[in-house]
Design an enzyme around this catalytic site. Structure first.
Site, PDB file in Angstrom:
ATOM      1  N   GLN A  73     -10.320   0.031  -3.017  1.00 58.86           N
ATOM      2  CA  GLN A  73     -10.498  -0.221  -1.591  1.00 58.86           C
ATOM      3  C   GLN A  73     -11.959  -0.133  -1.173  1.00 58.86           C
ATOM      4  OE1 GLN A  73     -10.346   2.606   1.624  1.00 58.86           O
ATOM      5  NE2 GLN A  73      -8.324   1.829   2.194  1.00 58.86           N
TER       6      GLN A  73
ATOM      7  N   ASP B 152      -9.353  -1.068  11.503  1.00 57.99           N
ATOM      8  CA  ASP B 152      -8.656  -0.080  12.324  1.00 57.99           C
ATOM      9  C   ASP B 152      -9.590   0.963  12.908  1.00 57.99           C
ATOM     10  OD1 ASP B 152      -6.189  -1.255  11.904  1.00 57.99           O
ATOM     11  OD2 ASP B 152      -5.739  -0.051  10.141  1.00 57.99           O
TER      12      ASP B 152
ATOM     13  N   ARG C 246       0.851  -1.206   0.000  1.00 60.22           N
ATOM     14  CA  ARG C 246       0.000   0.000   0.000  1.00 60.22           C
ATOM     15  C   ARG C 246       0.883   1.251   0.000  1.00 60.22           C
ATOM     16  NH1 ARG C 246      -1.697  -4.282  -0.203  1.00 60.22           N
ATOM     17  NH2 ARG C 246      -3.480  -5.231   0.868  1.00 60.22           N
TER      18      ARG C 246
ATOM     19  N   TRP D 260      -8.706  -6.367  12.236  1.00 57.03           N
ATOM     20  CA  TRP D 260      -8.629  -6.008  10.815  1.00 57.03           C
ATOM     21  C   TRP D 260      -9.179  -4.610  10.558  1.00 57.03           C
ATOM     22  CZ3 TRP D 260     -12.714  -4.870   7.580  1.00 57.03           C
ATOM     23  CH2 TRP D 260     -12.413  -4.795   6.217  1.00 57.03           C
TER      24      TRP D 260
ATOM     25  N   GLY E 244      -6.230  -5.191  -0.495  1.00 58.10           N
ATOM     26  CA  GLY E 244      -6.469  -6.609  -0.292  1.00 58.10           C
ATOM     27  C   GLY E 244      -7.608  -7.127  -1.135  1.00 58.10           C
TER      28      GLY E 244
ATOM     29  N   GLU F 219     -15.234   2.515   6.273  1.00 58.41           N
ATOM     30  CA  GLU F 219     -15.656   1.622   7.351  1.00 58.41           C
ATOM     31  C   GLU F 219     -16.971   2.030   8.005  1.00 58.41           C
ATOM     32  OE1 GLU F 219     -12.552   2.715   6.934  1.00 58.41           O
ATOM     33  OE2 GLU F 219     -11.058   1.187   7.455  1.00 58.41           O
TER      34      GLU F 219
ATOM     35  N   ARG G  38      -0.308  -7.264   8.040  1.00 58.30           N
ATOM     36  CA  ARG G  38      -1.553  -7.958   7.695  1.00 58.30           C
ATOM     37  C   ARG G  38      -1.855  -7.868   6.210  1.00 58.30           C
ATOM     38  NH1 ARG G  38      -4.858  -3.267  10.177  1.00 58.30           N
ATOM     39  NH2 ARG G  38      -5.004  -4.462  12.089  1.00 58.30           N
ATOM     40  N   ASP G  39      -1.562  -6.710   5.606  1.00 60.56           N
ATOM     41  CA  ASP G  39      -1.826  -6.539   4.177  1.00 60.56           C
ATOM     42  C   ASP G  39      -0.989  -7.494   3.345  1.00 60.56           C
ATOM     43  OD1 ASP G  39      -3.566  -4.423   4.690  1.00 60.56           O
ATOM     44  OD2 ASP G  39      -1.977  -2.929   4.590  1.00 60.56           O
TER      45      ASP G  39
ATOM     46  N   HIS H 155     -12.487  -5.058   0.015  1.00 59.17           N
ATOM     47  CA  HIS H 155     -11.672  -6.141   0.582  1.00 59.17           C
ATOM     48  C   HIS H 155     -12.551  -7.308   1.045  1.00 59.17           C
ATOM     49  CE1 HIS H 155      -7.838  -6.919   3.148  1.00 59.17           C
ATOM     50  NE2 HIS H 155      -8.537  -8.028   3.100  1.00 59.17           N
TER      51      HIS H 155
END
Length: 798
Positions: free
Chosen positions: A686, A489, A347, A487, A706, A633, A364-365, A640
């Site tokens: 994204q 944030d 990223r 996952w 992702g 979010e 994690r990515d 993802h």
């Protein structure tokens, strides 16, 4: 509205209108030397890192969003008119100016036609080289002789450190020195300090780049931005281009640029070709040597052909021929290519990611990014997988970021307890088994690798520590703690709050560990994993199921999230899909939960992350509330997660629903309605605005996500249903009932599989018969020892 089309034969996306809703981009180069280029020649170039090695300047969040770039201007000495080889930055009227851009595998070709002059510029980085080439061909298509001047242009940095270059002006206005050596531009920064090749992260060191021109007579130059553009001008009307001559300016501090003026005299029907070479090194050394090397035109053609052949070979591990041609375009080229670019740059470098916030490999990515291209670049993935395993601390948690250019396993500082993310190392249980299943290299589990801070262990030991890390950090309900974040944030349960999503990951981890232990014949480890798995299953049923769906988690004080009791964020997508992927849900729960996903979260452009969005909750816990409802979010369509929903539906046998979910967000679905999504119709993004936003359907942050790996993984291994295993390969499609079949070729452990799936009964899932090389085989898995070098496989669904 349609701005381009998929050229499947040449593996290109062809943009036929340059006024795309957003700048549509491509990537050039390798993990060492990278470039981003758009359909209007915007973008930038960097070495090793977009944040610490950027030497062509980029200004983010501008209009257009891709400027400055790598431009070529033309000035007609007879008429005084001027234009650019790409539509922008000059932007001539489109009823007079024609432009076509072909984005391919690590190259971009821009063709323009304006008032009897056709130009074709091909941009690429030769394989494993630290320079890029602009291959230019100019043709006079009229009936009069033409006298033109060409001008290259790139805006250069005062320092390779991107943040300093853009913000610390009281420093970087005094650090660049420009020169022209034998007609080659030399761009130097901090040259009174030695070059430190073994200390890349040191920003204050002497460095050089160059720009050379081959194949045309140089008649002038400018290396000072204001001298070339003019103090009150823009990239669209540079003073030097308007006047038809450079001033031979030499920048000393302030703002450097690189422009070489060259002569183009063309008879009617005549063409001339030239090259611009931009790279790392000094003008008088690397620049001079490369200019001499490329004096032979055959070399550039050979380099370009080699690059294209390399990438076409690289991406062809899986090819598909389904009834959906737009799906085929994604599987056979753009989806796997997207995965490989994301694997290369994580990223860290795009038109959106500035490298200031993520300059390296997010743990994690990166570990998730392995899944998509695993079959195609296995050796490269093994190397980076080992790197990421050594980013795990001896506690079992992980460093949030691993910088490959400076990482020193065994000597890194372990994160503070409050810095750990709860999900990081659990992604190893997706990546490591996938690598072993793809390669058959079971010995990998016993390979010894160091921890980031101290000590070492086998890969199996690293996996066990990852499980232990979450077990040791469990909350009052016995679920793994959320720590700094899981996952998501934007959800802060508090260090001692609990994450149901991570609990599902832990369940998958234990299931995988149990299988690995059995594979290796380690009964004590099997018993350990089995006991814990039973305990986790009991805890999930007791504390995670909310009656109609699985909750998202608990705050440290016991407050629920993702529950029917919540006015906002009552249902989340991830716990539902991962309850099925991990095997935590009972059959009844799985059906109910996914039905509720369809009722409460699904939209025509994808599935929302949660519903309803947040506007009045505790913002210290729900950080998503910082964002507008229906975005990212906060109830947005987070791409993802879409692949997980596709996978979950296929595991339930719902091929029609899985395909509908896929098509709702698949980029190519928007090729003829690009005004809705706005960004590139050939790569994932994204997030997308959900129906709570007045911009429903608008998509943002393309390329590096992702979303790439999980979309490709979901298509190839769950819809097409071709999944590697420890002892062979399983073929178990889950497809739309109106598909009469499909064909796939796949490489597996050095062997080629030609697979034909027949679905004359019009079902969604189920294998009635499998014939391998003329012999009927029971079940859905083809053992490795039954495979030849070339294999013909027929699968009859029923």
């Amino acid at each position: 509205m349609q701005y381009g089309y998929f050229d499947d034969k040449n593996k290109e996306y062809v943009i036929i209108r340059p006024d795309t809703p957003k700048s549509w981009s491509n990537y050039l180069g390798s993990k060492e030397f990278g470039s981003i280029i758009t359909n209007n020649a915007g973008g930038y170039t960097f070495y090793k890192s977009g944040g610490m090695g950027r030497f062509i300047r980029m200004r983010f969040n501008s209009i257009p969003m891709d400027q400055p770039g790598r431009y070529i201007y033309f000035h007609d000495h007879n008429s005084g008119d001027y234009w650019s080889a790409s539509w922008q930055p000059v932007g001539k009227p489109l009823d007079q100016y024609k432009s076509q851009c072909c984005h391919g595998t690590a190259y971009t070709r821009i063709t323009s036609e304006y008032k009897g002059i056709t130009s074709v510029v091909t941009y690429f980085v030769p394989l494993n080289k630290l320079y890029e080439i602009w291959k230019v061909k100019v043709t006079n298509t009229g009936n009069k002789k033409r006298s033109l001047s060409g001008f290259t242009y790139q805006e250069l940095v005062g320092t390779w450190n991107a943040l300093d270059d853009l913000l610390n002006l009281q420093y970087v206005q005094y650090t660049a020195q420009m020169n022209v050596v034998d007609g080659i531009i030399d761009h130097a920064t901090n040259i009174n300090i030695p070059h430190m090749p073994d200390n890349f992260e040191e920003k204050d060191q002497g460095r050089h780049t160059f720009q050379a021109l081959v194949g045309a007579k140089i008649t002038g130059y400018d290396t000072d931005r204001e001298a070339f553009l003019g103090s009150y001008r823009s990239y669209g009307n540079p003073l030097a281009v308007e006047k038809g001559r450079c001033t031979n300016s030499i920048a000393y501090g302030d703002n450097p640029c690189g422009s070489l003026q060259f002569e183009i005299l063309l008879d009617p029907g005549e063409s001339k070709e030239m090259l611009i070479i931009v790279g790392i090194g000094k003008a008088g050394e690397e620049g001079k040597n490369l200019a001499a090397a490329y004096a032979d035109p055959a070399r550039v053609e050979s380099d370009l052909v080699s690059l294209i052949n390399y990438w076409h070979e690289r991406i062809k591990g899986i090819t598909a021929e389904t009834p959906d041609t737009l799906l085929n375009s994604m599987v056979n080229m753009w989806s796997i290519y997207n995965c490989m670019i994301t694997f290369a740059w994580s990223r860290a470098a795009s038109l959106i990611y500035t490298s200031s916030e993520r300059d390296g490999l997010g743990y994690r990515d990166t570990v998730q990014d392995f899944l998509g291209p695993m079959h195609a670049i296995t050796d490269e993935i093994k190397e980076r997988l080992e790197l990421m395993i050594t980013g795990q601390a001896s506690t079992g948690g992980a460093m949030p970021m691993v910088r490959p250019f400076s990482h020193k396993p065994g000597y890194e500082k372990a994160p503070a307890e409050e810095e750990y993310r709860s999900d990081d190392c659990l992604w190893l249980f997706n990546a490591v088994p996938a690598y072993v299943k793809e390669t058959g290299d079971i010995s990998f589990y016993d390979k010894v690798l160091p921890y980031a801070d101290k000590g070492e262990d086998t890969v199996m030991g690293h996996l066990k520590r990852a499980i232990g890390f979450n077990l040791e950090r469990s909350g009052q309900h016995g679920l793994p703690c959320g720590l700094w974040a899981d996952w998501n944030d934007c959800l802060r349960f508090g260090h001692n709050g609990e994450s149901v999503f991570v609990t599902m990951q832990l369940r998958l981890a234990l299931k995988e560990y149990l299988e690995i232990s059995g594979l290796l014949g380690r009964s004590e480890e099997e018993d350990w994993a089995r006991r814990l798995l039973e305990k986790v299953d009991h805890t999930i049923q007791q504390h995670a199921w909310d009656g109609e769906w699985f909750m998202r988690g608990y705050r440290h004080d016991g407050m629920k999230f993702g529950s029917k009791d919540n006015a906002e964020g009552a249902i989340y997508l991830n716990p539902q899909t991962w309850a099925i992927i991990s095997g935590a849900a009972t059959p009844e729960q799985a059906q109910i939960a996914m039905k509720k996903v369809q009722e409460h979260l699904a939209t025509e452009y994808g599935i929302a992350l949660c519903n309803p969005p947040y506007t009045s909750s505790d913002y210290t816990t729900i950080r998503a509330q910082l964002m507008n409802p229906g975005t990212k979010e906060n109830g947005g369509i987070f791409i993802h997660t879409q692949g997980w929903a596709v996978m979950a539906e296929t595991l339930l046998g719902h091929g029609n629903q899985a395909y509908a979910y896929l098509k709702a967000y698949l980029p190519s679905s928007f090729n003829d309605k690009a005004e809705i999504r706005e960004i590139e119709p050939y790569v994932v993004c994204q997030s997308t605005h959900s129906n709570y936003s007045p911009r429903f359907g608008k998509s943002r942050i393309p390329w590096l996500s992702g979303s790439a790996t999980w979309t490709y993984h979901a298509i190839t291994q769950y819809i097409l249903g071709i999944r590697p295993g420890y002892h062979g390969i399983t073929i178990d499609p889950c497809i739309p009932s109106d598909w009469k079949g499909f064909r796939v070729t796949r490489k597996f452990r050095g062997k080629m599989l030609s697979i034909e799936v027949k679905n004359e009964k019009g079902i969604e899932k189920g294998v009635e018969q499998m014939i391998v090389n003329g012999e009927r085989l029971a079940g859905k898995c083809i053992p490795t020892d039954r495979l030849k070098e070339e294999n013909t496989i027929v699968v009859v669904m029923g």
